[in-house]
Design a protein around this motif. Structure first.
Motif, mmCIF file in Angstrom:
data_model
loop_
_atom_site.group_PDB
_atom_site.id
_atom_site.type_symbol
_atom_site.label_atom_id
_atom_site.label_comp_id
_atom_site.label_asym_id
_atom_site.label_seq_id
_atom_site.Cartn_x
_atom_site.Cartn_y
_atom_site.Cartn_z
ATOM 1 N N TYR A 26 0.771 -1.100 0.121
ATOM 2 C CA TYR A 26 -0.051 0.134 0.170
ATOM 3 C C TYR A 26 0.808 1.242 -0.059
ATOM 4 C CZ TYR A 26 -3.690 -3.278 1.515
ATOM 5 O OH TYR A 26 -4.470 -4.155 1.477
ATOM 6 N N ILE A 111 -6.656 1.753 -4.555
ATOM 7 C CA ILE A 111 -6.825 0.273 -4.266
ATOM 8 C C ILE A 111 -8.154 -0.127 -4.982
ATOM 9 C CG2 ILE A 111 -7.511 -1.229 -2.100
ATOM 10 C CD1 ILE A 111 -4.578 0.284 -1.892
ATOM 11 N N THR A 112 -7.954 -0.953 -5.907
ATOM 12 C CA THR A 112 -8.953 -1.571 -6.500
ATOM 13 C C THR A 112 -10.199 -2.243 -5.485
ATOM 14 O OG1 THR A 112 -7.349 -2.327 -8.121
ATOM 15 C CG2 THR A 112 -9.526 -3.411 -8.308
ATOM 16 N N ILE A 113 -11.339 -1.817 -6.208
ATOM 17 C CA ILE A 113 -12.607 -1.998 -5.210
ATOM 18 C C ILE A 113 -13.190 -3.053 -5.889
ATOM 19 C CG2 ILE A 113 -14.801 -1.232 -4.296
ATOM 20 C CD1 ILE A 113 -13.652 1.619 -4.465
ATOM 21 N N ARG A 114 -13.324 -4.353 -4.971
ATOM 22 C CA ARG A 114 -14.177 -5.566 -5.316
ATOM 23 C C ARG A 114 -14.790 -5.960 -4.198
ATOM 24 N NH1 ARG A 114 -8.565 -6.867 -6.472
ATOM 25 N NH2 ARG A 114 -7.968 -7.225 -8.445
ATOM 26 N N THR A 115 -14.907 -5.249 -3.010
ATOM 27 C CA THR A 115 -15.901 -5.598 -2.148
ATOM 28 C C THR A 115 -16.216 -4.378 -1.242
ATOM 29 O OG1 THR A 115 -14.112 -6.031 -0.367
ATOM 30 C CG2 THR A 115 -14.818 -7.986 -1.783
ATOM 31 N N ARG A 117 -15.709 -3.994 1.755
ATOM 32 C CA ARG A 117 -14.481 -3.614 2.710
ATOM 33 C C ARG A 117 -13.342 -2.814 1.865
ATOM 34 N NH1 ARG A 117 -9.787 -6.705 4.211
ATOM 35 N NH2 ARG A 117 -9.292 -6.452 6.380
ATOM 36 N N ASP A 118 -13.066 -3.134 0.537
ATOM 37 C CA ASP A 118 -12.172 -2.475 -0.246
ATOM 38 C C ASP A 118 -12.610 -1.204 -0.453
ATOM 39 O OD1 ASP A 118 -10.755 -4.787 -0.732
ATOM 40 O OD2 ASP A 118 -11.779 -5.304 -2.591
ATOM 41 N N THR A 121 -11.399 0.936 2.576
ATOM 42 C CA THR A 121 -10.034 0.960 2.752
ATOM 43 C C THR A 121 -9.409 1.934 1.373
ATOM 44 O OG1 THR A 121 -9.759 -1.298 2.881
ATOM 45 C CG2 THR A 121 -7.951 -0.373 2.086
ATOM 46 N N GLY A 213 -10.456 2.458 -7.381
ATOM 47 C CA GLY A 213 -10.491 2.912 -6.115
ATOM 48 C C GLY A 213 -10.122 4.242 -5.971
#
Length: 230
Positions: A26, A111-115, A117-118, A121, A213
């Motif tokens: 990160y 940060i790539t968003i898939r969920t 929670r992502d 983040t 993200g």
């Protein structure tokens, strides 16, 4: 500066499958990549109950010495179990390097968003990039989405598939007013027209989180925040 991605073998305690896990890096607020250290001989544990404190860890940047809060490494097994990857005891240890004397703000690394929670983040990483400190879960939990707080700021992250409403924006603003802080809203699905108009009148920056993200400013207040930082 580059960080070599560390990989370990992780065995699922539920089905005994073996997996290879590569830890993500990160971006620190100084721009250097940061990754938690893994314990190659450790034993993975299945996640039964989630709490905010258990999902975040402190990791020290070897470039500037800053201790940042980052998501705890997890791995999904095909059997359905979510595995918590074991960490080395020295995640936040070691001697800090001297901080950079005068570093300009680096390019934001999303940060790539898939969920859902992502999405949280990604918003937290963006706020840290803007210069906000002590990012944590907000004391007051919203009825939907996730509230995160930093020094002098309250943020709402809405990972749902519906546009944020006027009431959503007003609730965030009212909560921020009671805590005497500024506020900002992040949505995956945009905003209703009356919500955008109300945010402008209340002074609430609005962002849309795209799936890469990267927060995209929706109103002039968000444009200004993105340009100037905290």
């Amino acid at each position: 500066m580059r960080v070599m991605s560390e990989s370990v073998s992780v065995r699922c305690p539920a089905c005994r499958r073996e997996h290879v896990y590569t830890v993500p890096a990160y971006p620190c607020e100084c721009g250097a990549p940061v990754a938690p250290r893994l314990a190659p001989a450790g034993t993975a544990a299945a996640v039964a109950h989630r709490t905010w404190d258990d999902e975040w860890i402190s990791v020290r940047c070897t470039a500037c010495g800053h201790d940042g809060e980052w998501p705890r490494p997890e791995l999904g097994c095909p059997c359905g179990a979510v595995l918590r990857v074991p960490l080395a005891r020295t995640d936040a240890g070691g001697e800090p390097a001297p901080p950079p004397k005068a570093a300009a703000r680096r390019a934001f690394q999303p940060i790539t968003i898939r969920t859902a929670r992502d999405a949280v983040t990604a918003a937290a990483v963006y706020l840290r990039w803007l210069g906000y400190r002590d990012i944590r879960r907000a004391d007051q939990r919203p009825t939907s989405g996730v509230g995160i707080a930093a020094h002098g700021l309250l943020a709402h992250v809405d990972p749902t598939v519906r546009p944020a409403t006027l009431r959503d924006v007003e609730c965030l603003w009212l909560t921020a007013m009671t805590e005497s802080t500024a506020c900002v809203y992040f949505s995956l699905s945009g905003y209703a027209p009356d919500a955008r108009a109300r945010a402008d009148s209340l002074g609430v920056p609005l962002f849309v989180l795209d799936l890469t993200g990267t927060p995209q400013p929706v109103n002039a207040l968000a444009d200004e925040l993105d340009a100037t930082g905290a």
